[in-house]
Design a protein around this motif. Sequence first.
Motif, PDB file in Angstrom:
ATOM      1  N   LYS A  64       0.829  -1.211   0.000  1.00 30.45           N
ATOM      2  CA  LYS A  64       0.000   0.000   0.000  1.00 30.45           C
ATOM      3  C   LYS A  64       0.861   1.257   0.000  1.00 30.45           C
ATOM      4  CE  LYS A  64      -4.333  -1.882   1.504  1.00 30.45           C
ATOM      5  NZ  LYS A  64      -5.305  -2.134   2.579  1.00 30.45           N
ATOM      6  N   ILE A  67       1.812   1.723  -3.696  1.00 32.97           N
ATOM      7  CA  ILE A  67       0.779   2.290  -4.553  1.00 32.97           C
ATOM      8  C   ILE A  67       0.351   3.695  -4.088  1.00 32.97           C
ATOM      9  CG2 ILE A  67      -1.277   1.376  -3.396  1.00 32.97           C
ATOM     10  CD1 ILE A  67      -0.652   1.125  -7.145  1.00 32.97           C
ATOM     11  N   LEU A  69      -1.211   4.421  -1.146  1.00 37.45           N
ATOM     12  CA  LEU A  69      -2.381   4.500  -0.283  1.00 37.45           C
ATOM     13  C   LEU A  69      -2.002   4.851   1.147  1.00 37.45           C
ATOM     14  CD1 LEU A  69      -4.481   1.433  -1.493  1.00 37.45           C
ATOM     15  CD2 LEU A  69      -5.067   3.838  -1.726  1.00 37.45           C
ATOM     16  N   ARG A  96      -0.214   5.311 -11.274  1.00 39.70           N
ATOM     17  CA  ARG A  96      -1.158   4.243 -10.932  1.00 39.70           C
ATOM     18  C   ARG A  96      -1.768   3.569 -12.164  1.00 39.70           C
ATOM     19  NH1 ARG A  96      -4.279   7.007  -5.832  1.00 39.70           N
ATOM     20  NH2 ARG A  96      -2.863   6.264  -4.207  1.00 39.70           N
ATOM     21  N   PHE A 101      -3.270  -3.146  -8.978  1.00 37.50           N
ATOM     22  CA  PHE A 101      -3.313  -3.589  -7.585  1.00 37.50           C
ATOM     23  C   PHE A 101      -4.480  -4.538  -7.424  1.00 37.50           C
ATOM     24  CE2 PHE A 101      -3.786  -3.700  -3.116  1.00 37.50           C
ATOM     25  CZ  PHE A 101      -2.674  -3.148  -2.513  1.00 37.50           C
ATOM     26  N   PHE A 103      -6.662  -6.419  -4.829  1.00 37.75           N
ATOM     27  CA  PHE A 103      -6.914  -6.365  -3.385  1.00 37.75           C
ATOM     28  C   PHE A 103      -7.247  -7.730  -2.829  1.00 37.75           C
ATOM     29  CE2 PHE A 103      -7.436  -2.043  -4.666  1.00 37.75           C
ATOM     30  CZ  PHE A 103      -6.921  -1.323  -3.606  1.00 37.75           C
ATOM     31  N   GLN A 104      -6.903  -7.864  -1.584  1.00 36.39           N
ATOM     32  CA  GLN A 104      -7.149  -9.123  -0.895  1.00 36.39           C
ATOM     33  C   GLN A 104      -8.638  -9.458  -0.915  1.00 36.39           C
ATOM     34  OE1 GLN A 104      -5.698  -8.988   3.101  1.00 36.39           O
ATOM     35  NE2 GLN A 104      -6.452 -11.023   3.602  1.00 36.39           N
ATOM     36  N   SER A 105      -9.472  -8.418  -0.680  1.00 38.41           N
ATOM     37  CA  SER A 105     -10.927  -8.680  -0.655  1.00 38.41           C
ATOM     38  C   SER A 105     -11.577  -8.325  -1.993  1.00 38.41           C
ATOM     39  CB  SER A 105     -11.550  -7.898   0.478  1.00 38.41           C
ATOM     40  OG  SER A 105     -11.139  -6.547   0.394  1.00 38.41           O
ATOM     41  N   ALA A 107     -12.379  -6.054  -3.661  1.00 37.59           N
ATOM     42  CA  ALA A 107     -12.793  -4.663  -3.766  1.00 37.59           C
ATOM     43  C   ALA A 107     -13.571  -4.377  -5.032  1.00 37.59           C
ATOM     44  CB  ALA A 107     -11.585  -3.717  -3.671  1.00 37.59           C
ATOM     45  N   LEU A 108     -14.396  -5.352  -5.428  1.00 32.20           N
ATOM     46  CA  LEU A 108     -15.309  -5.061  -6.536  1.00 32.20           C
ATOM     47  C   LEU A 108     -16.401  -4.141  -6.008  1.00 32.20           C
ATOM     48  CD1 LEU A 108     -15.697  -8.581  -8.180  1.00 32.20           C
ATOM     49  CD2 LEU A 108     -14.292  -6.671  -8.954  1.00 32.20           C
ATOM     50  N   TYR A 109     -16.806  -3.171  -6.836  1.00 33.86           N
ATOM     51  CA  TYR A 109     -17.821  -2.221  -6.370  1.00 33.86           C
ATOM     52  C   TYR A 109     -19.175  -2.912  -6.355  1.00 33.86           C
ATOM     53  CZ  TYR A 109     -13.909   0.712  -7.681  1.00 33.86           C
ATOM     54  OH  TYR A 109     -12.658   1.236  -7.805  1.00 33.86           O
ATOM     55  N   ASP A 110     -19.713  -3.027  -5.168  1.00 34.89           N
ATOM     56  CA  ASP A 110     -20.954  -3.784  -4.980  1.00 34.89           C
ATOM     57  C   ASP A 110     -22.119  -3.223  -5.770  1.00 34.89           C
ATOM     58  OD1 ASP A 110     -19.774  -5.507  -3.156  1.00 34.89           O
ATOM     59  OD2 ASP A 110     -20.096  -4.109  -1.494  1.00 34.89           O
ATOM     60  N   ARG A 170     -10.070  -6.515 -13.826  1.00 33.02           N
ATOM     61  CA  ARG A 170     -10.154  -5.078 -13.647  1.00 33.02           C
ATOM     62  C   ARG A 170      -8.760  -4.469 -13.478  1.00 33.02           C
ATOM     63  NH1 ARG A 170     -13.356  -2.808  -8.570  1.00 33.02           N
ATOM     64  NH2 ARG A 170     -11.419  -3.362  -7.524  1.00 33.02           N
ATOM     65  N   ASP A 182      -2.216  -8.566  -3.481  1.00 31.47           N
ATOM     66  CA  ASP A 182      -2.334  -8.662  -2.016  1.00 31.47           C
ATOM     67  C   ASP A 182      -3.061  -9.962  -1.694  1.00 31.47           C
ATOM     68  OD1 ASP A 182      -2.461  -8.244   0.654  1.00 31.47           O
ATOM     69  OD2 ASP A 182      -3.638  -6.395   0.577  1.00 31.47           O
TER      70      ASP A 182
END
Lengths: 259, 320, 255
Positions: A64, A67, A69, A96, A101, A103-105, A107-110, A170, A182
């Motif tokens: 992070k 990048i 963050l 960027r 990057f 993400f571990q989770s 981080a798709l936009y719900d 993405r 990550d």
Amino acid sequence: MIAETNSEPKVNSDTENKTVIQIRNLSKSFGENHVLRDFNMDLNKGENIVVLGKSGSGKSVLIKCIIGLIKPETGTIKVLGQNIPDLNREDLDKIRVKVGFLFQSNALYDSMTVRENLEFPLRRHSVQKSNEKENDLIMEALTNVGLAHTIDLMPSELSGGMKKRIALARTLILKPEIILYDEPTTGLDPITGKEISNLMNELAKKYNTSSIVISHDLNCVKRVASKIAMLIDGKCYAQGSYEELEKSTDPKIKHFFEL
Amino acid sequence: MAAKDFRNVRLGIFVLVGTGLLIAALYLIGSKQNLFGSTFHISANFNNVSGLMKGNNVRFAGINVGTVESVEIVSDTSVNVVMIIENSVQKFIKKNALASVGTDGLMGNKLVNINSVNEPSESIEEDDVLQSLKPVEMDQMVRTLDVTNENIKVISTNLRNITDKINSKNSLWNLLMDTVVAENVKSSIVNMKLMSNEGLYITGDLKAITQGIKNGKGSIGALITDTLISSKIKQSVITLQKLSDTAAIVTGDISQIVRNLKHGKGTMGVLLTDTSLIHNLNTSVKSINKGAVTFDEDMKALQSSWPFKKYFKKQKKAKK
Amino acid sequence: MKSSGFRKFLSETGDIARFTGRFFTELFKPRFEFAEFFRQCYFIGYKSLPLVAITAFIMGLVITIQSRPTLVEFGAEAWLPKMVSVSLVREIAPVITALICAGKIGSGIGAELGSMKVTEQIDAMDVSGTNPYKFLVVTRVMSTTLMIPILAVLADAVSLYGGFLGTNIRGVCSWDLYWNQVFDTLTYGDVIPSIAKTFLFGFAIGIIGCYKGFNSSKGTEGVGQSANSAVVISSLLVFVLDLLAVQITDLLQLT
């Protein structure tokens, strides 16, 4: 070529490729907890470095910082020749585009469909493209991860592995030079984890990317890593190939490879 | 994409309806305060505006035709009130109209009333100044009412006095007299006079007789046997009876006259000035009274004296 | 313990103030997120309308029914539309709208941003070349600030309609007479301050929801907490702002 001013001896010593990421004396702490202490690492073009470390050892903080963050307290992070902590928002965005990057989770936009999720970085990064070109890029990215049929689904309708693939698509849609992963296989079953690892290798070859992978999943590490960096006590404790480190007698390193 | 369009349409409707309502409401409020549409200004000076404020209504003939635009003190005794009036009523408001500060209902807002005056005048024009009336204030109104009450009290007392007087005073009858009746009254009064004189005369005789009896003039036996006397007495009693009959007739006449008088028959004039007549009438009536009383007394005396007892008893019996 | 709680309160207040300050600096930077703004407007404005309309309608009806006995006591039954319209437009409709929105929108924003924070979506946006503050906070705060006044206007209209029905339950007041009386009574001094304060309500609801979501702690519990405290703080703030707004309008003699 870029980090010439640096006097560190081990850089550029044996590689034919230029350094894309150069981290020097990176320190970051949260309160009393010194997560990173004088961390040094280099990523050369075409390399896939896996950063191995215990949970909470600061691996996520490290990427992070790369990048942008998280702002480190001291140290320099040169990505493609530019020191990340010094950059303003605009320049940071330019970097960027070239650094993906994952993400571990995921981080798709719900609130967005898969298509909108993929469109998002395209539209955002002032990469002016026609609608058709955009559509082609989205389809290409989805085909790369084998999920072209999910284009109009919402992220909540996808399984864990699919989400990871979409997230990867993405990340790749901007065709970055460097990808930061990550914990890409955390939370996935071993088979899916294997598929993802293979996909990572495949894509790295296809798009000629360099990557830093954070993981403690040895299966993944084994498949992906061209080099491993051990992050222990906030420092780059050791570097080497999987085989080299596996044979290491240092108890701290050995600890990781004992299953 | 279609869904997104649909969504935007709905959002658009939502925003337009919301802002439209707000604008409509603001416009309605504004139009109530005459902020829009064609208007003109007039003003009026008041001593006291009793809390009139900017925005209060202006009414002409009870219709809201405008609002107060400003209230300004001009001097220590004068407040200038500028009003915005709708153009449409300009032709109805005349230059001589009167402005007054009033209240909407008993507790409502203050307002300016413009009232027409019943005289011809030209229509009002921009920036004209209207004449003003003193505002009606609640306390003042109450104060005035108090005075009015006091006056009413006095008036009613006077009225009572007057009616009392009317009831008691003969002189007022004069107003109700007429000549024919007057003539009648005159003649009847003359008759009455005569009669009462006669009555007096007879009574005088009787008196003398009874006096004689009382005094024991003549013997009792003679009196008893003396049929002449008894017949004489009888005669006199009959005369007396006749007399009282006549008196009754006269009295009937008088009551007739009085009834006539009450009804206001005949012309007034004559008796109005004839105070002497009334005086006569008065005295004659008094005499009749007197005569009657004396007669009564005499009769009683006659009854009680023994020689007549029998006779009266007989009479009583005969009556029965 | 008490001092530390107080200190926490102060530091949070400071954070919120800074967060709000950031809103204004970011607001005027270029690249306004119009698409996201309209999307939020749709969800915040249009989607809240049924809830706001039902509450406002019921409030209008109830206030009218409840006010009647007192007015009847004074023999001023004819004043019912006047009294009801003033209380609805000045106070009840804006505050009810704001409270309903604090509940619905405040918690929604708090939970949404909280979960985005927890699942790194906010970081992902940052990485994707989007200023998440602009994309998430500015658009949401702007849409609450602009939509809640519109909702309040609609709530005014609906609650006045409720008042009309309420007036006609026991009395008789024709449609025309009712509205004539309502607009006869209302002045700009009633309407404009009451609409103006709804902008503040909307802003407060948006900024608190975003602050709480943006600063959500990790984990699902953190999301719940941020949604909850967003509702609590923004509801409270609505009342505080209402008090301030009323005092200011009173002070400026706008009433």
